[in-house]
Design an enzyme around this catalytic site. Structure first.
Site, mmCIF file in Angstrom:
data_model
loop_
_atom_site.group_PDB
_atom_site.id
_atom_site.type_symbol
_atom_site.label_atom_id
_atom_site.label_comp_id
_atom_site.label_asym_id
_atom_site.label_seq_id
_atom_site.Cartn_x
_atom_site.Cartn_y
_atom_site.Cartn_z
ATOM 1 N N ASP A 31 0.827 -1.216 0.000
ATOM 2 C CA ASP A 31 0.000 0.000 0.000
ATOM 3 C C ASP A 31 0.862 1.268 0.000
ATOM 4 O O ASP A 31 1.997 1.252 0.465
ATOM 5 C CB ASP A 31 -0.915 -0.017 1.237
ATOM 6 N N ASN A 79 -11.104 -2.398 -5.107
ATOM 7 C CA ASN A 79 -10.327 -1.539 -6.014
ATOM 8 C C ASN A 79 -10.997 -1.360 -7.378
ATOM 9 O O ASN A 79 -10.671 -0.420 -8.111
ATOM 10 C CB ASN A 79 -8.893 -2.069 -6.192
HETATM 11 C C1 IPE Z 1 -5.520 -2.552 0.016
HETATM 12 O O1 IPE Z 1 -5.165 -1.238 -0.209
HETATM 13 C C2 IPE Z 1 -5.573 -3.310 -1.271
HETATM 14 C C3 IPE Z 1 -4.286 -3.554 -1.939
HETATM 15 C C4 IPE Z 1 -3.107 -3.201 -1.507
HETATM 16 C C5 IPE Z 1 -4.373 -4.260 -3.169
HETATM 17 P P1 IPE Z 1 -6.282 -0.098 -0.371
HETATM 18 O O2 IPE Z 1 -5.546 1.166 -0.585
HETATM 19 O O3 IPE Z 1 -7.257 -0.494 -1.385
HETATM 20 O O4 IPE Z 1 -6.994 -0.113 1.066
HETATM 21 P P2 IPE Z 1 -7.789 1.024 1.847
HETATM 22 O O5 IPE Z 1 -8.802 1.573 0.905
HETATM 23 O O6 IPE Z 1 -6.786 2.050 2.259
HETATM 24 O O7 IPE Z 1 -8.365 0.330 3.034
HETATM 25 C C1 IPE Z 2 -1.631 0.259 -3.334
HETATM 26 O O1 IPE Z 2 -1.404 1.629 -3.358
HETATM 27 C C2 IPE Z 2 -1.910 -0.315 -4.701
HETATM 28 C C3 IPE Z 2 -3.291 -0.776 -4.914
HETATM 29 C C4 IPE Z 2 -4.249 -0.749 -4.032
HETATM 30 C C5 IPE Z 2 -3.612 -1.288 -6.215
HETATM 31 P P1 IPE Z 2 -2.597 2.675 -3.376
HETATM 32 O O2 IPE Z 2 -2.965 2.943 -4.795
HETATM 33 O O3 IPE Z 2 -3.707 2.231 -2.507
HETATM 34 O O4 IPE Z 2 -1.893 3.959 -2.760
HETATM 35 P P2 IPE Z 2 -2.493 4.945 -1.664
HETATM 36 O O5 IPE Z 2 -2.935 4.110 -0.506
HETATM 37 O O6 IPE Z 2 -3.629 5.660 -2.309
HETATM 38 O O7 IPE Z 2 -1.358 5.835 -1.298
HETATM 39 MG MG MG Z 3 -4.086 2.438 -0.533
#
Ligand code: IPE
Ligand code: IPE
Ligand code: MG
Length: 258
Positions: A31, A79
Protein backbone atom coordinates in the site's frame (compact mmCIF):
# COMPACT_ATOMS: atom_id res chain seq x y z
CA UNK A 1 21.23 -19.19 -12.14
CA UNK A 2 22.99 -15.85 -11.83
CA UNK A 3 23.21 -14.52 -8.29
CA UNK A 4 22.46 -10.78 -8.43
CA UNK A 5 22.95 -10.13 -4.70
CA UNK A 6 25.64 -7.79 -3.46
CA UNK A 7 28.21 -9.14 -1.01
CA UNK A 8 26.70 -7.02 1.79
CA UNK A 9 23.24 -8.37 1.02
CA UNK A 10 24.49 -11.95 1.01
CA UNK A 11 26.10 -11.38 4.42
CA UNK A 12 22.90 -9.88 5.81
CA UNK A 13 20.84 -12.80 4.51
CA UNK A 14 23.30 -15.31 6.00
CA UNK A 15 23.08 -13.50 9.33
CA UNK A 16 19.26 -13.53 9.16
CA UNK A 17 19.16 -17.23 8.34
CA UNK A 18 21.52 -18.02 11.21
CA UNK A 19 19.80 -15.89 13.84
CA UNK A 20 16.13 -15.61 12.89
CA UNK A 21 13.22 -17.90 12.31
CA UNK A 22 12.33 -17.34 8.65
CA UNK A 23 8.52 -17.31 8.16
CA UNK A 24 7.20 -20.08 5.94
CA UNK A 25 4.53 -17.80 4.50
CA UNK A 26 4.70 -14.00 4.25
CA UNK A 27 1.67 -12.00 3.06
CA UNK A 28 2.00 -8.34 2.09
CA UNK A 29 -0.54 -5.54 1.64
CA UNK A 30 1.41 -3.41 -0.81
CA UNK A 31 0.00 0.00 0.00
CA UNK A 32 0.94 3.65 -0.47
CA UNK A 33 1.72 3.87 -4.19
CA UNK A 34 -0.64 6.81 -4.68
CA UNK A 35 0.72 8.82 -1.74
CA UNK A 36 4.30 8.08 -2.80
CA UNK A 37 3.52 9.52 -6.24
CA UNK A 38 1.66 12.51 -4.82
CA UNK A 39 4.64 13.43 -2.64
CA UNK A 40 6.75 13.50 -5.77
CA UNK A 41 4.20 15.49 -7.80
CA UNK A 42 3.55 12.48 -10.06
CA UNK A 43 0.23 10.98 -11.16
CA UNK A 44 -0.92 8.02 -8.99
CA UNK A 45 -0.06 5.61 -11.79
CA UNK A 46 3.59 6.66 -11.42
CA UNK A 47 3.48 5.12 -7.95
CA UNK A 48 2.10 1.86 -9.29
CA UNK A 49 4.89 1.70 -11.86
CA UNK A 50 7.52 2.42 -9.21
CA UNK A 51 6.05 -0.34 -7.03
CA UNK A 52 7.02 -3.04 -9.55
CA UNK A 53 10.67 -2.78 -8.51
CA UNK A 54 9.64 -3.37 -4.88
CA UNK A 55 7.70 -6.45 -5.96
CA UNK A 56 10.77 -7.85 -7.72
CA UNK A 57 12.95 -7.14 -4.68
CA UNK A 58 10.53 -8.77 -2.23
CA UNK A 59 9.99 -11.81 -4.47
CA UNK A 60 13.69 -12.43 -5.02
CA UNK A 61 14.70 -11.79 -1.41
CA UNK A 62 11.97 -14.10 -0.05
CA UNK A 63 13.04 -16.89 -2.39
CA UNK A 64 16.69 -16.40 -1.43
CA UNK A 65 15.83 -16.57 2.28
CA UNK A 66 13.88 -19.79 1.95
CA UNK A 67 10.35 -18.43 2.38
CA UNK A 68 7.99 -21.05 0.92
CA UNK A 69 5.00 -18.83 0.10
CA UNK A 70 4.77 -15.11 -0.59
CA UNK A 71 1.28 -13.69 -1.05
CA UNK A 72 0.97 -10.19 -2.49
CA UNK A 73 -2.28 -8.24 -2.30
CA UNK A 74 -2.17 -6.58 -5.70
CA UNK A 75 -5.82 -5.66 -6.39
CA UNK A 76 -8.82 -5.94 -4.11
CA UNK A 77 -12.49 -6.49 -4.94
CA UNK A 78 -13.07 -2.91 -3.75
CA UNK A 79 -10.33 -1.54 -6.01
CA UNK A 80 -12.70 -2.04 -8.99
CA UNK A 81 -14.45 1.07 -7.64
CA UNK A 82 -11.45 3.31 -8.41
CA UNK A 83 -11.50 5.71 -11.38
CA UNK A 84 -11.70 3.84 -14.70
CA UNK A 85 -8.33 5.20 -15.88
CA UNK A 86 -6.52 3.96 -12.77
CA UNK A 87 -8.10 0.49 -13.01
CA UNK A 88 -7.15 0.33 -16.69
CA UNK A 89 -3.60 1.41 -15.98
CA UNK A 90 -3.27 -1.22 -13.22
CA UNK A 91 -4.53 -3.98 -15.53
CA UNK A 92 -2.09 -2.93 -18.29
CA UNK A 93 0.75 -2.81 -15.78
CA UNK A 94 -0.15 -6.29 -14.66
CA UNK A 95 -0.02 -7.70 -18.19
CA UNK A 96 3.25 -5.93 -18.90
CA UNK A 97 4.83 -7.02 -15.59
CA UNK A 98 3.80 -10.65 -15.95
CA UNK A 99 5.48 -10.77 -19.36
CA UNK A 100 8.57 -8.99 -18.13
CA UNK A 101 8.97 -10.92 -14.88
CA UNK A 102 8.48 -14.42 -16.28
CA UNK A 103 12.25 -14.73 -16.60
CA UNK A 104 12.78 -13.56 -12.99
CA UNK A 105 10.32 -16.23 -11.82
CA UNK A 106 11.97 -19.00 -13.82
CA UNK A 107 15.52 -17.87 -12.98
CA UNK A 108 14.60 -18.04 -9.30
CA UNK A 109 12.63 -21.31 -9.57
CA UNK A 110 9.38 -19.62 -8.43
CA UNK A 111 5.90 -20.87 -9.24
CA UNK A 112 3.05 -18.42 -9.80
CA UNK A 113 -0.38 -18.94 -8.30
CA UNK A 114 -3.36 -16.59 -7.98
CA UNK A 115 -6.29 -16.19 -5.62
CA UNK A 116 -9.35 -14.05 -6.25
CA UNK A 117 -12.24 -13.84 -8.65
CA UNK A 118 -10.61 -14.51 -12.02
CA UNK A 119 -13.96 -14.10 -13.80
CA UNK A 120 -13.87 -10.37 -13.06
CA UNK A 121 -10.52 -9.86 -14.75
CA UNK A 122 -10.26 -8.69 -18.37
CA UNK A 123 -9.66 -11.59 -20.81
CA UNK A 124 -6.15 -10.38 -21.62
CA UNK A 125 -5.12 -10.37 -17.95
CA UNK A 126 -6.63 -13.81 -17.41
CA UNK A 127 -4.85 -15.23 -20.46
CA UNK A 128 -1.51 -13.75 -19.41
CA UNK A 129 -1.95 -15.12 -15.89
CA UNK A 130 -2.87 -18.59 -17.12
CA UNK A 131 0.14 -18.62 -19.39
CA UNK A 132 2.55 -17.51 -16.64
CA UNK A 133 1.10 -20.07 -14.22
CA UNK A 134 1.57 -22.80 -16.84
CA UNK A 135 5.12 -21.70 -17.69
CA UNK A 136 6.19 -21.69 -14.02
CA UNK A 137 4.28 -24.82 -12.96
CA UNK A 138 7.39 -26.98 -12.52
CA UNK A 139 9.20 -24.52 -10.24
CA UNK A 140 9.70 -25.65 -6.66
CA UNK A 141 11.67 -23.13 -4.63
CA UNK A 142 8.82 -20.75 -3.68
CA UNK A 143 5.19 -20.12 -4.59
CA UNK A 144 4.26 -16.54 -5.37
CA UNK A 145 0.54 -16.02 -4.77
CA UNK A 146 -0.96 -12.93 -6.39
CA UNK A 147 -4.22 -11.81 -4.79
CA UNK A 148 -6.12 -10.27 -7.69
CA UNK A 149 -9.71 -9.15 -7.55
CA UNK A 150 -9.47 -10.69 -4.11
CA UNK A 151 -11.18 -9.98 -0.83
CA UNK A 152 -11.56 -12.02 2.32
CA UNK A 153 -15.34 -11.70 2.19
CA UNK A 154 -15.43 -12.86 -1.43
CA UNK A 155 -13.32 -15.87 -0.44
CA UNK A 156 -15.54 -16.78 2.52
CA UNK A 157 -18.70 -16.25 0.46
CA UNK A 158 -17.58 -18.60 -2.33
CA UNK A 159 -16.50 -21.17 0.28
CA UNK A 160 -19.90 -21.04 2.01
CA UNK A 161 -21.66 -21.42 -1.36
CA UNK A 162 -19.66 -24.54 -2.22
CA UNK A 163 -20.20 -26.04 1.21
CA UNK A 164 -23.95 -25.35 0.94
CA UNK A 165 -24.03 -27.04 -2.48
CA UNK A 166 -22.33 -30.13 -1.07
CA UNK A 167 -24.85 -30.23 1.79
CA UNK A 168 -27.79 -29.76 -0.61
CA UNK A 169 -26.51 -32.60 -2.80
CA UNK A 170 -26.14 -34.87 0.24
CA UNK A 171 -22.34 -35.13 -0.11
CA UNK A 172 -21.72 -33.42 3.25
CA UNK A 173 -23.72 -33.31 6.44
CA UNK A 174 -23.77 -30.12 8.59
CA UNK A 175 -22.23 -31.94 11.54
CA UNK A 176 -19.23 -32.73 9.36
CA UNK A 177 -18.44 -29.03 8.97
CA UNK A 178 -15.36 -28.06 10.98
CA UNK A 179 -12.91 -25.15 10.76
CA UNK A 180 -10.81 -27.40 8.51
CA UNK A 181 -13.79 -27.79 6.15
CA UNK A 182 -13.95 -24.03 5.72
CA UNK A 183 -10.18 -23.75 5.21
CA UNK A 184 -10.41 -26.50 2.59
CA UNK A 185 -13.01 -24.54 0.60
CA UNK A 186 -11.17 -21.23 0.58
CA UNK A 187 -9.11 -20.19 -2.44
CA UNK A 188 -6.01 -20.76 -0.29
CA UNK A 189 -6.89 -24.42 0.32
CA UNK A 190 -3.43 -25.82 -0.47
CA UNK A 191 -1.53 -22.97 1.16
CA UNK A 192 -0.62 -22.74 4.86
CA UNK A 193 -1.85 -19.65 6.73
CA UNK A 194 0.52 -16.67 6.67
CA UNK A 195 3.01 -16.52 9.54
CA UNK A 196 3.76 -12.86 8.97
CA UNK A 197 1.57 -10.17 7.43
CA UNK A 198 3.26 -6.93 6.42
CA UNK A 199 1.40 -3.75 5.49
CA UNK A 200 3.19 -0.73 4.10
CA UNK A 201 2.08 2.92 4.30
CA UNK A 202 1.14 2.87 7.98
CA UNK A 203 -2.57 2.06 7.66
CA UNK A 204 -3.72 0.01 10.67
CA UNK A 205 -6.26 -2.16 8.90
CA UNK A 206 -6.64 -5.40 7.00
CA UNK A 207 -8.70 -3.95 4.12
CA UNK A 208 -10.57 -7.18 3.44
CA UNK A 209 -7.40 -9.23 2.89
CA UNK A 210 -7.15 -12.83 4.13
CA UNK A 211 -9.76 -12.54 6.89
CA UNK A 212 -9.89 -16.19 7.89
CA UNK A 213 -6.28 -17.05 7.18
CA UNK A 214 -4.77 -14.18 9.23
CA UNK A 215 -6.31 -15.47 12.49
CA UNK A 216 -2.91 -16.07 14.10
CA UNK A 217 -0.53 -14.26 11.77
CA UNK A 218 1.95 -11.81 13.27
CA UNK A 219 1.29 -8.30 11.97
CA UNK A 220 4.01 -5.84 10.97
CA UNK A 221 3.02 -2.38 9.83
CA UNK A 222 5.57 0.07 8.52
CA UNK A 223 5.10 3.72 7.52
CA UNK A 224 7.24 3.13 4.43
CA UNK A 225 5.29 3.52 1.17
CA UNK A 226 5.38 0.43 -1.04
CA UNK A 227 7.62 1.92 -3.80
CA UNK A 228 10.27 2.62 -1.11
CA UNK A 229 10.05 -0.88 0.41
CA UNK A 230 13.36 -2.63 -0.21
CA UNK A 231 15.31 -5.64 1.08
CA UNK A 232 16.38 -3.94 4.35
CA UNK A 233 12.72 -3.23 5.19
CA UNK A 234 11.85 -6.87 4.60
CA UNK A 235 14.76 -8.03 6.75
CA UNK A 236 13.62 -5.69 9.54
CA UNK A 237 10.11 -7.18 9.38
CA UNK A 238 11.56 -10.70 9.63
CA UNK A 239 13.73 -9.68 12.59
CA UNK A 240 10.67 -8.28 14.34
CA UNK A 241 8.70 -11.47 13.57
CA UNK A 242 11.49 -13.60 14.92
CA UNK A 243 11.39 -11.85 18.31
CA UNK A 244 7.66 -12.45 18.81
CA UNK A 245 6.28 -15.20 20.98
CA UNK A 246 3.43 -16.89 19.14
CA UNK A 247 1.29 -18.36 21.87
CA UNK A 248 -1.79 -19.41 19.88
CA UNK A 249 -3.92 -18.88 22.97
CA UNK A 250 -1.65 -20.83 25.32
CA UNK A 251 0.68 -19.50 28.02
CA UNK A 252 4.44 -19.04 27.65
CA UNK A 253 5.31 -21.95 29.94
CA UNK A 254 3.47 -24.37 27.70
CA UNK A 255 5.56 -23.37 24.72
CA UNK A 256 9.08 -23.70 26.06
CA UNK A 257 10.42 -27.02 27.23
CA UNK A 258 11.62 -26.52 30.86
C1 IPE B 1 -5.52 -2.55 0.02
O1 IPE B 1 -5.16 -1.24 -0.21
C2 IPE B 1 -5.57 -3.31 -1.27
C3 IPE B 1 -4.29 -3.55 -1.94
C4 IPE B 1 -3.11 -3.20 -1.51
C5 IPE B 1 -4.37 -4.26 -3.17
P1 IPE B 1 -6.28 -0.10 -0.37
O2 IPE B 1 -5.55 1.17 -0.59
O3 IPE B 1 -7.26 -0.49 -1.39
O4 IPE B 1 -6.99 -0.11 1.07
P2 IPE B 1 -7.79 1.02 1.85
O5 IPE B 1 -8.80 1.57 0.91
O6 IPE B 1 -6.79 2.05 2.26
O7 IPE B 1 -8.37 0.33 3.03
C1 IPE C 1 -1.63 0.26 -3.33
O1 IPE C 1 -1.40 1.63 -3.36
C2 IPE C 1 -1.91 -0.32 -4.70
C3 IPE C 1 -3.29 -0.78 -4.91
C4 IPE C 1 -4.25 -0.75 -4.03
C5 IPE C 1 -3.61 -1.29 -6.21
P1 IPE C 1 -2.60 2.68 -3.38
O2 IPE C 1 -2.96 2.94 -4.80
O3 IPE C 1 -3.71 2.23 -2.51
O4 IPE C 1 -1.89 3.96 -2.76
P2 IPE C 1 -2.49 4.95 -1.66
O5 IPE C 1 -2.93 4.11 -0.51
O6 IPE C 1 -3.63 5.66 -2.31
O7 IPE C 1 -1.36 5.84 -1.30
MG1 MG D 1 -4.09 2.44 -0.53
Amino acid sequence: MKDKRTEADKREQDELKATCHIPGHIAIIMDGNGRWAKEKGLPRVGGHHAGVKSVRDAVEACAELGVNYLTLYAFSTENWGRPKEEVGALMSLLIHSLRKELKTLNDNNIRLHTIGNRDDLPDKVREELEQTIELTRQNTRMTLVLALSYSGRWDLTQAVKHIAEEVAEGRLSPDQIFAETISAHLSTRDIPDPDLMIRTSGEMRISNFLLWQLAYSELYITDCFWPDFRRPHLYEAIRSFSKRERRFGKVSEQLKPV
